[in-house]
Design a protein around this motif. Structure first.
Motif, PDB file in Angstrom:
ATOM      1  N   TRP A  96       0.833  -1.226  -0.041  1.00 30.75           N
ATOM      2  CA  TRP A  96      -0.096   0.071  -0.003  1.00 30.75           C
ATOM      3  C   TRP A  96       0.908   1.416   0.109  1.00 30.75           C
ATOM      4  N   GLN A  97       1.974   1.187   0.686  1.00 29.50           N
ATOM      5  CA  GLN A  97       2.929   2.166   0.635  1.00 29.50           C
ATOM      6  C   GLN A  97       3.508   2.512  -0.618  1.00 29.50           C
ATOM      7  N   GLY A  98       4.062   1.469  -1.249  1.00 30.78           N
ATOM      8  CA  GLY A  98       4.541   1.489  -2.451  1.00 30.78           C
ATOM      9  C   GLY A  98       3.362   2.123  -3.530  1.00 30.78           C
ATOM     10  N   LYS A  99       2.010   1.766  -3.525  1.00 32.09           N
ATOM     11  CA  LYS A  99       1.087   2.257  -4.324  1.00 32.09           C
ATOM     12  C   LYS A  99       0.792   3.921  -4.131  1.00 32.09           C
ATOM     13  N   PRO A 110       6.870  13.552  -7.086  1.00 35.80           N
ATOM     14  CA  PRO A 110       7.622  12.544  -6.479  1.00 35.80           C
ATOM     15  C   PRO A 110       8.314  12.889  -4.972  1.00 35.80           C
ATOM     16  N   PHE A 111       8.859  14.159  -5.047  1.00 34.04           N
ATOM     17  CA  PHE A 111       9.520  14.415  -3.763  1.00 34.04           C
ATOM     18  C   PHE A 111       8.661  15.256  -3.014  1.00 34.04           C
ATOM     19  N   THR A 112       8.165  14.582  -1.984  1.00 33.03           N
ATOM     20  CA  THR A 112       7.123  15.109  -1.053  1.00 33.03           C
ATOM     21  C   THR A 112       7.657  14.248   0.336  1.00 33.03           C
ATOM     22  N   LEU A 113       7.330  15.239   1.493  1.00 32.18           N
ATOM     23  CA  LEU A 113       7.363  14.617   2.601  1.00 32.18           C
ATOM     24  C   LEU A 113       6.509  13.372   2.663  1.00 32.18           C
ATOM     25  N   HIS A 114       5.232  13.037   2.198  1.00 34.43           N
ATOM     26  CA  HIS A 114       4.462  12.202   2.448  1.00 34.43           C
ATOM     27  C   HIS A 114       5.208  10.804   1.882  1.00 34.43           C
ATOM     28  N   ASN A 115       5.754  11.168   0.725  1.00 35.04           N
ATOM     29  CA  ASN A 115       6.650   9.732   0.171  1.00 35.04           C
ATOM     30  C   ASN A 115       7.617   9.327   1.326  1.00 35.04           C
ATOM     31  N   ALA A 116       8.412  10.346   1.913  1.00 40.08           N
ATOM     32  CA  ALA A 116       9.578   9.818   2.953  1.00 40.08           C
ATOM     33  C   ALA A 116       8.712   9.149   3.987  1.00 40.08           C
ATOM     34  N   ASN A 118       6.000   7.286   3.657  1.00 43.85           N
ATOM     35  CA  ASN A 118       5.426   6.058   3.082  1.00 43.85           C
ATOM     36  C   ASN A 118       6.657   5.177   3.107  1.00 43.85           C
ATOM     37  N   LEU A 119       7.875   5.541   2.861  1.00 41.69           N
ATOM     38  CA  LEU A 119       8.963   4.735   2.843  1.00 41.69           C
ATOM     39  C   LEU A 119       9.339   4.183   4.371  1.00 41.69           C
ATOM     40  N   LYS A 120       9.044   5.383   5.147  1.00 40.38           N
ATOM     41  CA  LYS A 120       9.508   4.778   6.456  1.00 40.38           C
ATOM     42  C   LYS A 120       8.561   3.824   7.067  1.00 40.38           C
ATOM     43  N   ARG A 121       7.312   4.064   6.725  1.00 38.14           N
ATOM     44  CA  ARG A 121       6.455   2.805   7.291  1.00 38.14           C
ATOM     45  C   ARG A 121       6.648   1.439   6.402  1.00 38.14           C
ATOM     46  N   ALA A 122       7.106   1.709   5.338  1.00 37.62           N
ATOM     47  CA  ALA A 122       7.690   0.413   4.681  1.00 37.62           C
ATOM     48  C   ALA A 122       8.752  -0.084   5.323  1.00 37.62           C
ATOM     49  N   SER A 123       9.640   0.785   5.760  1.00 40.77           N
ATOM     50  CA  SER A 123      11.001   0.141   6.438  1.00 40.77           C
ATOM     51  C   SER A 123      10.714  -0.589   7.538  1.00 40.77           C
ATOM     52  N   VAL A 124       9.751   0.272   8.474  1.00 40.72           N
ATOM     53  CA  VAL A 124       9.355  -0.546   9.727  1.00 40.72           C
ATOM     54  C   VAL A 124       8.771  -1.886   9.336  1.00 40.72           C
ATOM     55  N   CYS A 125       7.743  -2.128   8.656  1.00 43.01           N
ATOM     56  CA  CYS A 125       7.394  -3.512   8.062  1.00 43.01           C
ATOM     57  C   CYS A 125       8.374  -4.352   7.740  1.00 43.01           C
ATOM     58  N   PHE A 162      15.827  -7.161   6.479  1.00 41.99           N
ATOM     59  CA  PHE A 162      16.556  -6.371   7.164  1.00 41.99           C
ATOM     60  C   PHE A 162      17.336  -5.382   6.150  1.00 41.99           C
ATOM     61  N   MET A 163      17.784  -5.729   5.183  1.00 43.37           N
ATOM     62  CA  MET A 163      18.323  -4.993   4.139  1.00 43.37           C
ATOM     63  C   MET A 163      17.388  -4.288   3.465  1.00 43.37           C
ATOM     64  N   ALA A 164      16.210  -4.811   3.280  1.00 48.85           N
ATOM     65  CA  ALA A 164      15.158  -3.942   2.535  1.00 48.85           C
ATOM     66  C   ALA A 164      14.782  -2.967   3.591  1.00 48.85           C
ATOM     67  N   GLY A 165      14.743  -3.087   4.722  1.00 48.02           N
ATOM     68  CA  GLY A 165      14.164  -2.086   5.669  1.00 48.02           C
ATOM     69  C   GLY A 165      15.296  -0.797   5.665  1.00 48.02           C
ATOM     70  N   LEU A 166      16.596  -1.272   5.591  1.00 49.94           N
ATOM     71  CA  LEU A 166      17.591  -0.163   5.538  1.00 49.94           C
ATOM     72  C   LEU A 166      17.582   0.520   4.282  1.00 49.94           C
ATOM     73  N   LEU A 167      17.381  -0.139   3.120  1.00 54.22           N
ATOM     74  CA  LEU A 167      17.127   0.361   2.003  1.00 54.22           C
ATOM     75  C   LEU A 167      16.072   1.483   2.030  1.00 54.22           C
ATOM     76  N   CYS A 168      14.857   1.046   2.642  1.00 55.34           N
ATOM     77  CA  CYS A 168      13.743   1.675   2.586  1.00 55.34           C
ATOM     78  C   CYS A 168      14.100   3.209   3.342  1.00 55.34           C
ATOM     79  N   LEU A 169      14.925   2.838   4.290  1.00 62.01           N
ATOM     80  CA  LEU A 169      15.344   4.013   5.171  1.00 62.01           C
ATOM     81  C   LEU A 169      16.084   5.151   4.673  1.00 62.01           C
ATOM     82  N   VAL A 170      16.969   4.579   3.947  1.00 65.50           N
ATOM     83  CA  VAL A 170      17.995   5.341   2.990  1.00 65.50           C
ATOM     84  C   VAL A 170      17.137   6.195   2.047  1.00 65.50           C
ATOM     85  N   MET A 171      16.019   5.227   1.453  1.00 63.25           N
ATOM     86  CA  MET A 171      15.528   6.235   0.354  1.00 63.25           C
ATOM     87  C   MET A 171      14.263   7.102   1.037  1.00 63.25           C
ATOM     88  N   SER A 172      13.978   6.932   2.344  1.00 65.58           N
ATOM     89  CA  SER A 172      13.135   7.863   2.853  1.00 65.58           C
ATOM     90  C   SER A 172      13.811   9.094   3.112  1.00 65.58           C
TER      91      SER A 172
END
Length: 189
Positions: A96-99, A110-116, A118-125, A162-172
């Motif tokens: 859902w966050q990816g959507k 694309p460069f909004t705080l909402h996307n940041a 969304n990516l942080k929520r994805a990293s938590v998951c 774990f690496m996907a979570g780190l990647l999402c945090l960096v992207m966030s």
């Protein structure tokens, strides 16, 4: 830019299809885990009829009633069900966050705080899935008293998510910084 928009449209359709399939699979998890661990539910679908189909779906959530009082052999499917349900819910949130990120790309913002966020929520998951896989791996090592669980998908899920979570945090963090720079630039003009 047009290629990016076309790619985002295709990805959005694929994400939505995967999200719907994920929700359907979540509904079937407890019963299917019980059938898998119990050797399969061959008696439920013996008759090729509507009644066999209805009986199958009526009993699919029956094992949930027994989850809290499970002991012995039934612990295996309870742990499997809880693991798959928790991973399925986290996967649904990630999709859902990816959507939501793809929606902003399609809008041209694309460069909004909402996307940041969304990516942080994805990293938590992703971190939750990694933790659930680690807990199931530890449970498997103690329950089966062998190293067999080290060669399952659970052992693979731990570092991958774990690496996907780190990647999402960096992207966030990147999206957050880009959104701030864009906001500063918009205020300058």
């Amino acid at each position: 830019m047009e290629k990016t928009v076309r790619l985002a449209r295709v990805l959005r359709v694929l994400v939505v299809i995967t999200f719907v399939c994920n929700l359907i699979a979540l509904f079937l998890v407890p019963g299917m885990a019980a059938f898998y661990v119990g050797g399969g539910g061959t008696g439920l679908l013996e008759h090729n009829s509507v009644f066999g189909f209805i009986r199958f779906f009526a009993t699919i959530w029956h094992p949930v009633i027994w989850m809290l009082g499970a002991t012995g052999e039934s612990q295996d499917w309870v742990v499997l069900s809880l693991f798959l349900l928790s991973c399925g819910v986290c996967t649904a949130v990630i999709l859902w966050q990816g959507k939501r990120v793809l929606d902003t790309i399609l809008k041209g913002e694309p460069f909004t705080l909402h996307n940041a966020q969304n990516l942080k929520r994805a990293s938590v998951c992703c971190f939750l899935i990694s933790t659930a896989a680690l807990l199931r791996l530890i449970w498997g090592l103690t329950y089966y008293r062998s190293i067999g669980p080290l060669f399952t998908y659970n052992a693979l899920f731990v570092p991958v998510f774990f690496m996907a979570g780190l990647l999402c945090l960096v992207m966030s963090a990147l999206f957050h910084q880009a959104a701030e720079l864009k906001e500063d630039q918009d205020l300058t003009i």
